[in-house]
Design an enzyme around this catalytic site. Structure first.
Site, short mmCIF file in Angstrom:
data_model
loop_
_atom_site.label_atom_id
_atom_site.label_comp_id
_atom_site.label_asym_id
_atom_site.label_seq_id
_atom_site.Cartn_x
_atom_site.Cartn_y
_atom_site.Cartn_z
N GLY A 274 -44.49 39.76 -21.79
CA GLY A 274 -43.39 39.62 -20.82
C GLY A 274 -42.11 40.30 -21.25
N LYS B 162 -28.02 48.97 -20.22
CA LYS B 162 -27.30 47.97 -21.03
C LYS B 162 -26.06 48.59 -21.69
CE LYS B 162 -31.55 45.38 -21.86
NZ LYS B 162 -32.78 45.34 -22.66
P1 NDP Z 1 -41.20 39.35 -13.55
O1 NDP Z 1 -41.89 40.50 -12.90
O2 NDP Z 1 -41.93 38.55 -14.54
O3 NDP Z 1 -40.68 38.35 -12.41
C1 NDP Z 1 -40.09 38.81 -11.22
C2 NDP Z 1 -40.20 37.69 -10.19
O4 NDP Z 1 -39.52 38.09 -8.99
C3 NDP Z 1 -41.63 37.37 -9.79
O5 NDP Z 1 -41.71 35.98 -9.50
C4 NDP Z 1 -41.80 38.20 -8.51
O6 NDP Z 1 -42.80 37.69 -7.67
C5 NDP Z 1 -40.43 38.00 -7.89
N1 NDP Z 1 -40.12 39.04 -6.92
C6 NDP Z 1 -39.93 40.36 -7.19
N2 NDP Z 1 -39.64 41.01 -6.03
C7 NDP Z 1 -39.66 40.08 -5.06
C8 NDP Z 1 -39.45 40.10 -3.64
N3 NDP Z 1 -39.13 41.25 -3.01
N4 NDP Z 1 -39.55 38.95 -2.93
C9 NDP Z 1 -39.85 37.78 -3.56
N5 NDP Z 1 -40.05 37.69 -4.89
C10 NDP Z 1 -39.96 38.82 -5.63
O7 NDP Z 1 -39.86 39.93 -14.15
P2 NDP Z 1 -39.00 39.35 -15.37
O8 NDP Z 1 -38.87 37.89 -15.24
O9 NDP Z 1 -39.49 39.93 -16.64
O10 NDP Z 1 -37.59 40.06 -15.12
C11 NDP Z 1 -36.71 39.57 -14.13
C12 NDP Z 1 -35.34 40.23 -14.34
O11 NDP Z 1 -34.84 39.86 -15.62
C13 NDP Z 1 -35.35 41.76 -14.32
O12 NDP Z 1 -34.15 42.21 -13.78
C14 NDP Z 1 -35.42 42.12 -15.81
O13 NDP Z 1 -34.89 43.39 -16.07
C15 NDP Z 1 -34.54 41.04 -16.39
N6 NDP Z 1 -34.75 40.74 -17.79
C16 NDP Z 1 -36.01 40.50 -18.25
C17 NDP Z 1 -36.21 40.13 -19.57
C18 NDP Z 1 -37.57 39.86 -20.11
O14 NDP Z 1 -37.68 39.56 -21.31
N7 NDP Z 1 -38.61 39.90 -19.32
C19 NDP Z 1 -35.07 39.98 -20.48
C20 NDP Z 1 -33.77 40.24 -19.88
C21 NDP Z 1 -33.64 40.60 -18.59
P3 NDP Z 1 -44.29 38.32 -7.87
O15 NDP Z 1 -44.73 37.90 -9.24
O16 NDP Z 1 -45.08 37.66 -6.83
O17 NDP Z 1 -44.17 39.80 -7.72
N1 HSE Z 2 -37.49 45.12 -21.07
C1 HSE Z 2 -36.34 44.63 -21.71
C2 HSE Z 2 -36.47 44.81 -23.21
C3 HSE Z 2 -36.14 43.18 -21.40
O1 HSE Z 2 -37.60 45.01 -23.68
O2 HSE Z 2 -35.47 44.79 -23.90
C4 HSE Z 2 -34.85 42.62 -21.96
O3 HSE Z 2 -33.74 43.15 -21.32
#
Ligand code: NDP
Ligand code: HSE
Length: 436
Positions: free
Chosen positions: A187, A205
């Site tokens: 993830g 960032k």
């Molecule tokens: P994921 O892909 O795991 O989760 C995204 C979620 O949003 C899923 O539940 C997805 O549903 C939902 N979603 C996306 N598009 C839609 C839509 N159009 N309508 C309804 N639901 C939607 O992403 P992450 O949790 O990894 O990342 C989320 C955010 O956090 C991003 O901006 C990322 O850059 C940021 N981030 C992530 C980090 C990480 O460690 N992963 C760390 C720091 C920031 P579905 O699964 O059904 O597509």
């Molecule tokens: N994809 C990003 C990373 C998530 O690996 O740093 C955290 O912003």
């Protein structure tokens, strides 16, 4: 007092982590915020990804606009990612008078100026601690903790996936593709992992960090960006022999003619703390004129570390609910009317040292020709290492470390060196920073 009602957009890695942290630490969080914080309405396309226990007590929808238009929701937490519909959803939430928390660095780096202006007009807050450095509270540290300083420069390992890949390749000799697949399973990676490996995520960032450090508008399009895909085991080994590590850094520096904004692989001395930040960990080194260097370290990605930052923003927003909008901490650290128009420098004007790797014919006079070209461009050499000649080809590898130089001079020198018939392959160049 009634709990604050939150609407959540996205129930993926970070959405799940945020909900778990909110539930597990509910009592501690309420003691800090002065009120409970409760997710009442959440949106995801595929709700089966969410753990059933995580979504107990929430209304679930596939349409995120239902959440931002829900009159019961006071704060919207955007954890979907991407540019659209995230931008439209955040602007709609603001229009509806709701505060917003987001982890979406792509959105803030590219549409932040518009979003913050809309929030300012409406008197609501858009908080984005989780957008940089995962769980590290680096936005708060720079925006508030270092508010007495003129920030001179900052340099950070700000992509967890990239650092994880480089560490696993160096320490365990694993394949790039194999480690990237693991980062995706864990993830850490973006929905489009080229954002991680080509440096785009780090550039998002850095854009945000530079704005809050220097009080300049967000200017993602001006960041020079190189990823990690061209780093070879050979260069990692030679750098090690010379006492350096190769890290993927985002660097923002106040220079005489403007601001340097760049993301690229960088040699740094092994003895620096930041050179020893491995795996998914991130670190940001910030140099303030009064405090000197400060270093912020922690998990750069992952469900609960990022959830930790999202929840901290929620607590801040809840505390600010009753405060006068004019007296809140400004989104980009400096008052909106006081942002500076300092120019972002073109790469040719950036000052940096270099690591060069050359493949040359092992003949007398070759090294002299190369050093003459470097000297003619005012490039001074710090170290030279010649590896044993390959008997089959009669070619030798030469490694050169230079002192700091204007990047434009180095590019001109490399063009002249590559034109020599005795130079048998394109010159590999990696920037080098001492981070003193
Ligand atoms: P994921 O892909 O795991 O989760 C995204 C979620 O949003 C899923 O539940 C997805 O549903 C939902 N979603 C996306 N598009 C839609 C839509 N159009 N309508 C309804 N639901 C939607 O992403 P992450 O949790 O990894 O990342 C989320 C955010 O956090 C991003 O901006 C990322 O850059 C940021 N981030 C992530 C980090 C990480 O460690 N992963 C760390 C720091 C920031 P579905 O699964 O059904 O597509
Ligand atoms: N994809 C990003 C990373 C998530 O690996 O740093 C955290 O912003």
């Amino acid at each position: 007092m009634n709990p604050v009602k939150v609407g959540l957009l996205g129930l993926g890695t970070v959405g799940g982590g945020t909900v778990r942290v909110l539930k597990r630490n509910a009592a501690e969080i309420a003691r800090r915020a002065g009120r409970g914080i409760e997710v009442v309405h959440a949106a995801a396309r595929d709700t089966s990804r969410a753990h059933p226990e995580d979504i107990v007590g929430m209304r679930i929808t596939q349409d995120p606009f239902e959440v931002v238009n829900d009159p019961e929701v006071e704060v919207v937490v955007e954890l979907m990612g991407g540019y659209s519909p995230a931008r439209e959803l955040v602007l709609k939430a603001i229009e509806n008078g709701k505060h917003v928390v987001t982890a979406n660095k792509a959105l803030i780096a590219t549409h932040g100026n518009e979003i913050f202006a809309a929030a300012q007009r409406k008197g609501v807050t858009v908080a984005f601690e989780a957008a940089v450095g995962g769980g590290i509270p680096v936005i708060k540290a720079i925006r508030e903790g270092l508010a007495g300083n003129t920030i001179q420069w900052l340099a950070g390992i700000i992509n967890g996936t990239g650092n994880f890949i480089l560490t696993e390749m160096r320490d365990k000799g694993r394949d790039f593709a194999d480690v990237l697949a693991e980062a995706q399973r864990l993830g850490y990676a973006e929905a489009d992992p080229t954002f991680d490996v080509e440096g785009i995520d780090a550039a998002h960032k850095l854009t945000i960090l530079a704005s809050i450090a220097f009080g300049i508008p967000l200017q993602f399009e001006r960041v020079y960006t190189e990823g990690i895909t061209k780093i070879t085991r050979e260069d990692v080994a030679y750098a090690g022999e010379l006492g350096y590590r190769i890290k993927h850094l985002g660097i923002a520096r106040r220079a005489s003619g403007g601001i340097e904004l760049r993301v690229h692989p960088t040699l740094i001395p092994q003895r620096r703390l930041i050179a020893n930040v491995d795996g998914v960990m991130n670190a940001v080194l910030v140099y303030g004129d009064a405090v000197g260097p400060t270093l912020y370290y922690g998990a750069g990605a992952g469900a609960e570390p990022t959830g930790s930052a999202v929840v901290a923003d929620l607590v801040d927003v809840v505390r600010a609910l009753t405060s006068d909008p004019e007296n809140r901490v400004p989104h980009l650290a400096f008052q909106p009317g006081s942002l500076s128009d300092l120019p972002i420098l073109p790469m040719a004007e950036v000052q940096t040292a270099f690591y060069l790797r050359l493949r040359v014919a092992d003949r007398p006079g070759v090294l002299a020709e190369i050093t003459r070209i470097l000297g003619s461009r005012e490039i001074s050499i710090e170290a030279i290492l010649q590896k044993e000649t390959d008997d089959a080809s009669g070619e030798a590898t030469i490694i050169i470390l230079t002192h700091g130089v204007r990047e434009g001079n180095m590019m001109d020198a490399i063009a002249d060196i590559e034109a020599l018939t005795t130079v048998k392959a394109p010159v590999v160049r990696i920037r080098l920073e001492n981070l003193k």
